[in-house]
Design an enzyme around this catalytic site. Structure first.
Site, PDB file in Angstrom:
ATOM      1  NE  ARG A  39      -4.447   2.072   2.209  1.00 56.05           N
ATOM      2  CZ  ARG A  39      -4.574   2.260   3.275  1.00 56.05           C
ATOM      3  NH1 ARG A  39      -4.438   2.329   4.757  1.00 56.05           N
ATOM      4  NH2 ARG A  39      -5.764   3.276   3.368  1.00 56.05           N
ATOM      5  CB  SER A  88      -6.119   4.826  -0.015  1.00 55.38           C
ATOM      6  OG  SER A  88      -6.413   3.414   0.585  1.00 55.38           O
ATOM      7  CB  SER A  89     -11.636   2.694   0.681  1.00 52.16           C
ATOM      8  OG  SER A  89     -12.147   3.953  -0.428  1.00 52.16           O
ATOM      9  CD  GLN A  90     -12.059   1.581   8.411  1.00 49.98           C
ATOM     10  OE1 GLN A  90     -13.251   2.284   8.008  1.00 49.98           O
ATOM     11  NE2 GLN A  90     -11.907   0.688   9.289  1.00 49.98           N
ATOM     12  N   PRO A  91      -9.281  -0.077   5.173  1.00 48.43           N
ATOM     13  CG  PRO A  91      -7.054  -1.281   4.871  1.00 48.43           C
ATOM     14  CD  PRO A  91      -8.414   0.045   5.400  1.00 48.43           C
TER      15      PRO A  91
END
Length: 365
Positions: A39, A88-91
């Site tokens: 990431r 970048s979205s919350q995993p």
């Protein structure tokens, strides 16, 4: 992908995967992808507000960068004129959506909203890059995501375009996943996903899982949990509804609905379906205590509530619709997201409660 020796994120990825497994947010199917996708390469910097509200860029040279990138946290990756326009979205949220997508070996997947490319990388790790297509409206984001994906060893098809139109290049798709917010299901998606295929999409403040039928419709229910995505936007836009300003002519009356009751999570979700494309802001006093709220729409409609007094103006009385929605939702036992469903065709998107035969009524008439 092959993880390089000396990769500074390797152990942190392993730790993140273990943490997500322990919390129940990561399934065995996606564990390897989380452990392998770097990431920090896809998100080489992010933005965080300081105590004054100013956005500050945080990069790999800054303390805490790697810990933040490999935490279960959404990261703002683009700020335009002081407004966040990509993240970048919350995993954990993305992994719940990927589980709902139920990808199978050999599936061809279309992603709407590439952003930083992390979700496209997870899909490429799971299925192979040649099975993944992703569309992003922002040309700069497309360029950066494509380059960073290649640096990670992935080469999905990354295209600049309006995600509402889908992408004909790889159609028909077996799966479609969107990672920006919508108020209805775009007709192009139903045309481009094969019968029996699955669409997972943020709608309002929830995520819906729809199955495309042979009758040119897609139908399904909302998943548990909230949806926290930036709204779909056009090229050059920021996805925000501009505040119309305080109108000179207003109507005033009392309301029986406390604005704090409206902010119950279940009601907030229901309201996002029946009163879409509405912006909402809290009001606070000098001591920071909540004093009321205001809401507004693209057509210039405007409402402000303080205590039980309502002031509103514009072509639509917004708070009237809020009151009707609250009364309906309360009378139905305050239903949570997973009791709601959606039926989408090329001409309409309709909401229902418990079954398609019990439609959610129009709250604005």
């Amino acid at each position: 992908m092959t993880v390089l020796d000396g990769d500074p994120g390797r152990e942190l990825r392993m730790s993140l995967a273990r943490s997500l497994l322990d919390s129940g947010d990561l399934s065995a199917e996606w564990r390897s992808a989380v452990e392998m996708v770097p990431r920090h390469v896809l998100v080489p910097f992010f933005y965080r507000q300081d105590g004054t509200g100013k956005w500050c860029q945080i990069s790999s040279e800054d303390p805490g960068f790697f810990a933040a990138v490999y935490s279960d946290t959404a990261l703002t990756t683009q700020v335009t004129d002081g407004i966040p326009t990509s993240s970048s979205s919350q995993p954990s949220l993305m992994l719940h959506m990927l589980d709902a997508l139920d990808v199978q070996d050999g599936n061809r997947v279309l992603e709407i909203a590439t952003g930083a490319g992390y979700n496209a990388a997870l899909l490429s790790e799971r299925l192979g890059s040649d099975r993944v297509y992703t569309v992003e409206v922002d040309r700069e984001l497309v360029r950066d995501a494509r380059d960073r994906l290649v640096n990670c060893g992935y080469n999905p098809v990354v295209v600049t375009g309006d995600g509402r139109k889908g992408l004909t290049e790889g159609a028909p798709y077996d799966r479609l996943i969107a990672t920006c917010g919508f108020t209805s299901v775009p007709p192009a998606w139903i045309q481009q996903v094969r019968p029996g295929g699955i669409i997972v999409c943020p709608l309002g403040r929830g995520n819906a899982r729809l199955v495309v039928g042979h009758d040119e419709r897609a139908e399904g229910r909302f998943l548990p949990g909230g949806s926290y995505f930036m709204g779909v936007r056009s090229e050059g836009g920021n996805g925000r509804i501009p505040y119309p300003g305080d109108p000179a002519e207003v109507t005033m009356r009392q309301t029986h609905v406390d604005y704090l009751d409206v902010e119950d999570d279940g009601m907030w979700f229901a309201l996002s379906l029946v009163l879409p494309e509405i912006a909402w802001a809290h009001e606070t006093g000098a001591d920071g205590a909540r004093t009321g709220c205001r809401l507004w729409a693209c057509d210039g409609s405007w409402a402000r509530v303080q205590d039980r007094e309502v002031r509103q103006a514009g072509p639509r009385p917004l708070w009237n619709a809020v009151e009707r929605a609250y009364g309906w939702w309360n009378s139905r036992g305050r239903p949570e997201r997973e009791r709601f469903g959606v039926t989408a065709t090329e001409s309409s998107t309709r909401w229902w409660l418990d079954s398609p035969g019990t439609p959610v009524p129009d709250m604005e008439s």
